[in-house]
Design an enzyme around this catalytic site. Structure first.
Site, short mmCIF file in Angstrom:
data_model
loop_
_atom_site.label_atom_id
_atom_site.label_comp_id
_atom_site.label_asym_id
_atom_site.label_seq_id
_atom_site.Cartn_x
_atom_site.Cartn_y
_atom_site.Cartn_z
N GLU A 189 54.82 27.16 34.06
CA GLU A 189 54.20 25.87 33.75
C GLU A 189 54.33 25.59 32.27
O GLU A 189 53.75 24.65 31.76
CB GLU A 189 52.74 25.84 34.23
CG GLU A 189 51.85 26.91 33.65
CD GLU A 189 50.83 26.36 32.67
OE1 GLU A 189 51.12 26.48 31.46
OE2 GLU A 189 49.79 25.85 33.10
N CYS A 205 50.28 28.58 38.60
CA CYS A 205 50.49 30.02 38.42
C CYS A 205 51.31 30.66 39.53
O CYS A 205 51.45 31.88 39.55
CB CYS A 205 49.14 30.74 38.33
SG CYS A 205 48.18 30.20 36.93
N HIS A 215 46.54 37.14 42.47
CA HIS A 215 46.64 36.43 41.20
C HIS A 215 45.37 36.70 40.40
O HIS A 215 44.27 36.83 40.96
CB HIS A 215 46.82 34.93 41.43
CG HIS A 215 46.80 34.16 40.15
ND1 HIS A 215 47.65 34.49 39.11
CD2 HIS A 215 46.02 33.15 39.70
CE1 HIS A 215 47.38 33.68 38.09
NE2 HIS A 215 46.40 32.86 38.42
#
Lengths: 345, 140
Positions: free
Chosen positions: A76, A108, A230
């Site tokens: 990103e 992400c 994550h």
């Protein structure tokens, strides 16, 4: 086939950031479960991190870069808005010119999306090897909660069919339109929905993806040796593991956030790399990424004997341990947050 | 916006240290030469990729940098003797001036060298870092 990682050398402690904003560093550290995060140097960006990770992956895989048929870089924080990072990587590892390449963006989880694309191309026989990279030099608005976690780093995976180190048995994704975190065109810093990033966003997607893939493959949490989620902070993956029924032991190898922060697109790929650094033949891994906006990619991976024979010599741990602390003022300069200072002159 | 084509032509050199070698006498060249100064007409030039390993032949510390480098000061500019012979000029990064010594082993890294302002292209290329920051080098 092979994997490679890269983390910048500089670190800033959470307490150092907290001091500036009149917060209690220890409390922030404890509540987010993060001690310090990586900071890219002035001459590092997503392209340089991707190249270093890709070079390490190639060295580990021991293949000719010319055999790579696709390069996807998920991030990103691509250095250009228009002009792919993937072509810079392709030239720097000398994979040009006979290949396809593109950049991905999904907050992400763009790195794991790149892995899925490579899997499809390899499985269909369109390419021999694919290179999937997740890397970021993420931004947090000064004073915002994100500033304690947003860090830099990346990992690269070479996906192929022959001589694999580990085999992806299945992948499953769970995607909805959930505006929990975003950055509009031309804005320097992202915005987020604070608490809204929790239950309806991170937990809903991570847990649904994990449950979906386990159900489809008739697996239970106790069938896995390792799990990686994550890691936007230390708390979320711990809670997700608890809800799903995974133990701390299954989770801890891939939990890198306390010492490196949230590397965004690099986070799940880096956690998985830390597991592969250790994993032995027959070990089963569950990896679940999360990207705001929102979606999760889940993978079931079985490690085979070649991972033990061909250990990656450039381990995640070595990069985590290679560090130099900087203070907040240097951090502000390195991240280009000083008004009136144009770093790209 | 100046020099885009020049940068583009130099990408193999800047990203991957692609130089040349004379297969007649064996000498390697970086930047690449098209004619071997030793063998002249008898020379036979071919492409050669340098490993990126080398040693610090000499170095200096820049305190008054040119445009585009002002926020990096003080930074280290070294003459790197590549393992294959040629000496090249490069920044040495990820360390402080007091960490560098003549003879220190270095390896190439991929970094941003300079950007053409906020709107222009970003020029990437090689820099070097110390291979083992704790090493006490043997003087050359």
């Amino acid at each position: 086939m092979g994997y490679g990682v890269y983390l910048p050398k500089y670190r800033i402690k959470v307490g150092e950031i907290a001091k500036v904003w009149g917060m209690d560093g220890e409390r922030v550290s404890k509540s987010l479960i993060i001690n310090e995060k990586t900071v890219p140097s002035l001459d590092e960006d997503t392209a340089t991190i991707s190249v270093e990770a890709a070079r390490n992956a190639l060295e580990h895989a021991g293949i000719d870069a010319k055999d790579i048929g696709a390069i996807y870089v998920g991030s990103e924080s691509h250095p250009y808005v228009v002009k792919p990072t993937a072509t810079i990587v392709a030239a720097a590892i000398d994979a040009v010119e006979d290949l396809t390449a593109a950049d991905y963006e999904f907050a992400c989880k763009a790195g794991t999306a790149a892995i899925q694309s490579c899997m499809g191309l390899v499985d269909s026989g369109m390419i021999e090897y694919g290179l999937a990279i997740g890397a970021d030099t993420s931004q947090g608005r000064p004073g915002d909660a994100l500033e304690y976690t947003a860090s830099a780093g990346g990992a690269a995976y070479i996906i192929g069919k022959k001589d694999t180190l580990a085999d992806i048995l299945d992948t499953y994704s769970y995607t909805t339109d959930t505006p929990d975190f975003w950055r509009r065109e031309g804005m320097d810093f992202p915005s987020h929905g604070a608490r809204f990033t929790g239950r309806p966003a991170y937990f809903k997607h991570v847990i649904s993806a994990a449950e979906g893939i386990m159900e489809r493959n008739d697996k239970k949490p106790e069938d896995f040796d390792y799990v990686v989620f994550h890691q936007p902070n230390g708390k979320f993956p711990l809670n997700a593991a608890k809800t799903l029924g995974f133990s701390k032991e299954q989770l801890e190898t891939g939990m890198l956030i306390p010492n490196i922060g949230n590397t965004y697109s690099g986070a799940t790929p880096l956690g998985l790399a830390a597991i592969l650094d250790k994993a032995n033949k027959g070990d089963l891994i569950l990896a679940v990424s999360y990207g705001s906006g929102a979606g999760s990619d889940a993978f079931i991976i079985e490690v085979n004997g070649r991972n033990e024979e061909k250990r990656n010599m450039k381990k995640v741990r070595d990069y985590v341990d290679r560090k130099e602390y900087i203070d907040y003022s240097l951090y502000v300069k390195y991240k280009g947050k000083l008004k009136g200072v144009v770093l790209q002159k | 916006m100046r020099g885009i084509a020049a940068h583009w032509r130099l990408i193999p050199q800047r990203y991957n240290l692609v130089g040349t070698k004379c297969s007649n006498c064996g000498e390697k060249f970086f930047p690449p030469r098209v004619i071997c100064p030793n063998c002249r007409r008898a020379g036979d030039i071919e492409e050669f990729r340098f490993s990126g390993e080398g040693r610090v032949y000499s170095y200096t510390v820049i305190h008054v940098p040119p445009d585009g480098f002002e926020f990096q000061k003080p930074y280290i500019l070294g003459i790197i003797e590549l393992a294959e012979g040629p000496r090249i000029l490069s920044q040495i990064v990820d360390c402080k001036p007091e960490d560098v010594e003549i003879g220190s082993r270095v390896e190439k890294v991929f970094r941003k060298v300079i950007a053409d302002g906020s709107e222009g292209i970003i020029r990437y290329g090689y820099k070097f870092k110390l291979k083992d920051p704790k090493e006490k080098p043997r003087r050359l």
